[in-house]
Motif scaffolding. Sequence first.
Motif, PDB file in Angstrom:
ATOM      1  N   GLU A   1       0.819  -1.200   0.000  1.00 57.52           N
ATOM      2  CA  GLU A   1       0.000   0.000   0.000  1.00 57.52           C
ATOM      3  C   GLU A   1       0.858   1.257   0.000  1.00 57.52           C
ATOM      4  OE1 GLU A   1      -3.950  -1.722   2.327  1.00 57.52           O
ATOM      5  OE2 GLU A   1      -2.500  -0.475   3.382  1.00 57.52           O
ATOM      6  N   GLU A   2       1.989   1.182   0.677  1.00 58.93           N
ATOM      7  CA  GLU A   2       2.866   2.336   0.744  1.00 58.93           C
ATOM      8  C   GLU A   2       3.490   2.660  -0.621  1.00 58.93           C
ATOM      9  OE1 GLU A   2       2.009   3.925   3.860  1.00 58.93           O
ATOM     10  OE2 GLU A   2       4.095   4.488   3.532  1.00 58.93           O
ATOM     11  N   THR A   3       3.736   1.571  -1.426  1.00 63.00           N
ATOM     12  CA  THR A   3       4.382   1.792  -2.714  1.00 63.00           C
ATOM     13  C   THR A   3       3.391   2.177  -3.813  1.00 63.00           C
ATOM     14  OG1 THR A   3       4.211  -0.586  -3.200  1.00 63.00           O
ATOM     15  CG2 THR A   3       6.241   0.179  -2.154  1.00 63.00           C
ATOM     16  N   THR A   4       2.081   2.062  -3.559  1.00 60.86           N
ATOM     17  CA  THR A   4       1.090   2.460  -4.545  1.00 60.86           C
ATOM     18  C   THR A   4       0.965   3.974  -4.533  1.00 60.86           C
ATOM     19  OG1 THR A   4      -0.139   0.402  -4.245  1.00 60.86           O
ATOM     20  CG2 THR A   4      -1.296   2.222  -5.278  1.00 60.86           C
ATOM     21  N   LYS A   5       1.371   4.593  -5.605  1.00 61.21           N
ATOM     22  CA  LYS A   5       1.420   6.047  -5.682  1.00 61.21           C
ATOM     23  C   LYS A   5       0.370   6.567  -6.648  1.00 61.21           C
ATOM     24  CE  LYS A   5       4.550   9.880  -6.769  1.00 61.21           C
ATOM     25  NZ  LYS A   5       5.902  10.229  -7.266  1.00 61.21           N
ATOM     26  N   THR A   6      -0.483   7.452  -6.192  1.00 65.85           N
ATOM     27  CA  THR A   6      -1.476   8.090  -7.039  1.00 65.85           C
ATOM     28  C   THR A   6      -1.011   9.503  -7.374  1.00 65.85           C
ATOM     29  OG1 THR A   6      -3.274   6.824  -6.015  1.00 65.85           O
ATOM     30  CG2 THR A   6      -3.889   8.792  -7.241  1.00 65.85           C
ATOM     31  N   VAL A   7      -1.010   9.822  -8.660  1.00 63.63           N
ATOM     32  CA  VAL A   7      -0.556  11.140  -9.095  1.00 63.63           C
ATOM     33  C   VAL A   7      -1.752  11.919  -9.646  1.00 63.63           C
ATOM     34  CG1 VAL A   7       1.778  10.371  -9.614  1.00 63.63           C
ATOM     35  CG2 VAL A   7       0.036  10.272 -11.395  1.00 63.63           C
ATOM     36  N   THR A   8      -1.741  13.222  -9.431  1.00 62.79           N
ATOM     37  CA  THR A   8      -2.773  14.093  -9.984  1.00 62.79           C
ATOM     38  C   THR A   8      -2.283  14.640 -11.322  1.00 62.79           C
ATOM     39  OG1 THR A   8      -3.588  14.720  -7.791  1.00 62.79           O
ATOM     40  CG2 THR A   8      -4.135  16.180  -9.636  1.00 62.79           C
ATOM     41  N   ILE A   9      -3.026  14.331 -12.374  1.00 61.17           N
ATOM     42  CA  ILE A   9      -2.651  14.732 -13.729  1.00 61.17           C
ATOM     43  C   ILE A   9      -3.154  16.131 -14.037  1.00 61.17           C
ATOM     44  CG2 ILE A   9      -2.824  14.120 -16.167  1.00 61.17           C
ATOM     45  CD1 ILE A   9      -3.436  11.224 -15.190  1.00 61.17           C
ATOM     46  N   ALA A  10      -4.381  16.420 -13.613  1.00 63.99           N
ATOM     47  CA  ALA A  10      -4.969  17.733 -13.876  1.00 63.99           C
ATOM     48  C   ALA A  10      -6.024  18.035 -12.821  1.00 63.99           C
ATOM     49  CB  ALA A  10      -5.578  17.785 -15.272  1.00 63.99           C
ATOM     50  N   GLU A  11      -6.253  19.321 -12.591  1.00 59.53           N
ATOM     51  CA  GLU A  11      -7.255  19.754 -11.609  1.00 59.53           C
ATOM     52  C   GLU A  11      -7.949  21.007 -12.123  1.00 59.53           C
ATOM     53  OE1 GLU A  11      -7.563  21.281  -6.933  1.00 59.53           O
ATOM     54  OE2 GLU A  11      -5.670  20.506  -7.743  1.00 59.53           O
ATOM     55  N   GLN A  12      -9.253  21.081 -11.878  1.00 60.77           N
ATOM     56  CA  GLN A  12     -10.010  22.259 -12.307  1.00 60.77           C
ATOM     57  C   GLN A  12     -11.228  22.443 -11.408  1.00 60.77           C
ATOM     58  OE1 GLN A  12     -10.589  22.368 -16.526  1.00 60.77           O
ATOM     59  NE2 GLN A  12     -11.826  24.212 -16.498  1.00 60.77           N
ATOM     60  N   LYS A  13     -11.588  23.688 -11.202  1.00 61.39           N
ATOM     61  CA  LYS A  13     -12.792  24.012 -10.435  1.00 61.39           C
ATOM     62  C   LYS A  13     -13.788  24.686 -11.369  1.00 61.39           C
ATOM     63  CE  LYS A  13     -10.568  24.591  -5.896  1.00 61.39           C
ATOM     64  NZ  LYS A  13     -11.274  23.488  -5.227  1.00 61.39           N
ATOM     65  N   ALA A  14     -15.002  24.158 -11.402  1.00 63.06           N
ATOM     66  CA  ALA A  14     -16.033  24.707 -12.286  1.00 63.06           C
ATOM     67  C   ALA A  14     -17.385  24.165 -11.845  1.00 63.06           C
ATOM     68  CB  ALA A  14     -15.748  24.337 -13.742  1.00 63.06           C
ATOM     69  N   ASP A  15     -18.429  24.819 -12.285  1.00 64.86           N
ATOM     70  CA  ASP A  15     -19.781  24.337 -12.009  1.00 64.86           C
ATOM     71  C   ASP A  15     -20.172  23.322 -13.081  1.00 64.86           C
ATOM     72  OD1 ASP A  15     -22.423  23.910 -11.344  1.00 64.86           O
ATOM     73  OD2 ASP A  15     -23.131  25.795 -12.242  1.00 64.86           O
ATOM     74  N   ILE A  16     -20.235  22.042 -12.716  1.00 62.70           N
ATOM     75  CA  ILE A  16     -20.640  21.011 -13.675  1.00 62.70           C
ATOM     76  C   ILE A  16     -21.919  20.299 -13.217  1.00 62.70           C
ATOM     77  CG2 ILE A  16     -18.312  20.619 -14.566  1.00 62.70           C
ATOM     78  CD1 ILE A  16     -18.150  18.119 -12.804  1.00 62.70           C
ATOM     79  N   THR A  17     -22.570  20.858 -12.161  1.00 63.20           N
ATOM     80  CA  THR A  17     -23.834  20.283 -11.698  1.00 63.20           C
ATOM     81  C   THR A  17     -25.019  21.205 -11.972  1.00 63.20           C
ATOM     82  OG1 THR A  17     -23.549  21.201  -9.471  1.00 63.20           O
ATOM     83  CG2 THR A  17     -22.670  18.989  -9.881  1.00 63.20           C
ATOM     84  N   GLY A  18     -24.743  22.477 -12.243  1.00 59.97           N
ATOM     85  CA  GLY A  18     -25.808  23.414 -12.560  1.00 59.97           C
ATOM     86  C   GLY A  18     -26.350  24.197 -11.383  1.00 59.97           C
ATOM     87  N   ASP A  19     -25.683  24.111 -10.206  1.00 60.83           N
ATOM     88  CA  ASP A  19     -26.171  24.834  -9.033  1.00 60.83           C
ATOM     89  C   ASP A  19     -25.471  26.181  -8.841  1.00 60.83           C
ATOM     90  OD1 ASP A  19     -23.655  24.054  -8.256  1.00 60.83           O
ATOM     91  OD2 ASP A  19     -24.296  22.957  -6.469  1.00 60.83           O
ATOM     92  N   ARG A  20     -24.629  26.551  -9.812  1.00 62.18           N
ATOM     93  CA  ARG A  20     -23.886  27.810  -9.796  1.00 62.18           C
ATOM     94  C   ARG A  20     -22.837  27.872  -8.688  1.00 62.18           C
ATOM     95  NH1 ARG A  20     -28.446  32.479 -11.274  1.00 62.18           N
ATOM     96  NH2 ARG A  20     -29.214  31.456 -13.187  1.00 62.18           N
ATOM     97  N   GLU A  21     -22.465  26.737  -8.175  1.00 60.21           N
ATOM     98  CA  GLU A  21     -21.382  26.630  -7.200  1.00 60.21           C
ATOM     99  C   GLU A  21     -20.235  25.850  -7.834  1.00 60.21           C
ATOM    100  OE1 GLU A  21     -21.345  28.042  -4.250  1.00 60.21           O
ATOM    101  OE2 GLU A  21     -23.417  28.762  -4.263  1.00 60.21           O
TER     102      GLU A  21
END
Length: 249
Positions: free
Chosen positions: A25-45
């Motif tokens: 478990e310690e050697t399993t590494k998760t990397v973040t490729i891209a990140e973005q903040k936006a309204d994709i649910t339609g609640d304007r948040e």
Amino acid sequence: MKKETFLAFVALFLLTLTSVVYALEETTKTVTIAEQKADITGDRELDTILLKGVPYQDETDYLKQIFLEVSASNGTAYTIPLESGAKASFQLVDMNDDGVKDLFSSVQTGGSGGIVLSYLHSLKDNVLVDLPVPDPVEIDSHFLNGYQAEIKIKQTGKTYRFLLKDRKSYYKKLGLYYKGKLNEPTELMVNSYHSLKPITLKDGKLGLKGVQRVAGIANADTIAYVESTWAYLNGKWKLDNVKVLEKDQ
């Protein structure tokens, strides 16, 4: 073996097993490729979208797991698994024209074929919906006598022919032709999408443009590219246009 000795052995074995699992478990590494903040649910948040991957330990340029993580503004979390591949990316586009941006993600599978896998998801009103992407154009293909090749687009019925005499010595050496005639009927290699990307169509609405490679006897033996544009109408993809380009154009 005495009972006390047996119990001690079992306890030591379980401890060792737990340590091994923890180490993995310690050697399993998760990397973040891209990140973005936006309204994709339609609640304007703002919602948070993360594209993540898990690379192989000995092959860091290939990801054995790729997935999207969405943290919606209402506290709901979503995980969207994608296929494994060499590279991945995502865009936010309102592809189904409902007023809310959708998640369009792509994974490059790697290898000589250069195949890309694409996905489209909607999270309007916090409901995760897997939207389809258009299937590649259906193409019949084969070599012809006289160092030629022909493809036919099934959806349009149009046929295209290619002169391949510049590859004469190459094809003769491989035994594909003898004195200008095919040794046996041979189809071309028609690949899936080489790329699939959002574009603006002539009517101003969003659509998709796909590119497929048509090759001879290997992916490096490219003969043509087939470009197709697609419009999303009433929940289905409609073929808008097809263009065939020879390799040297």
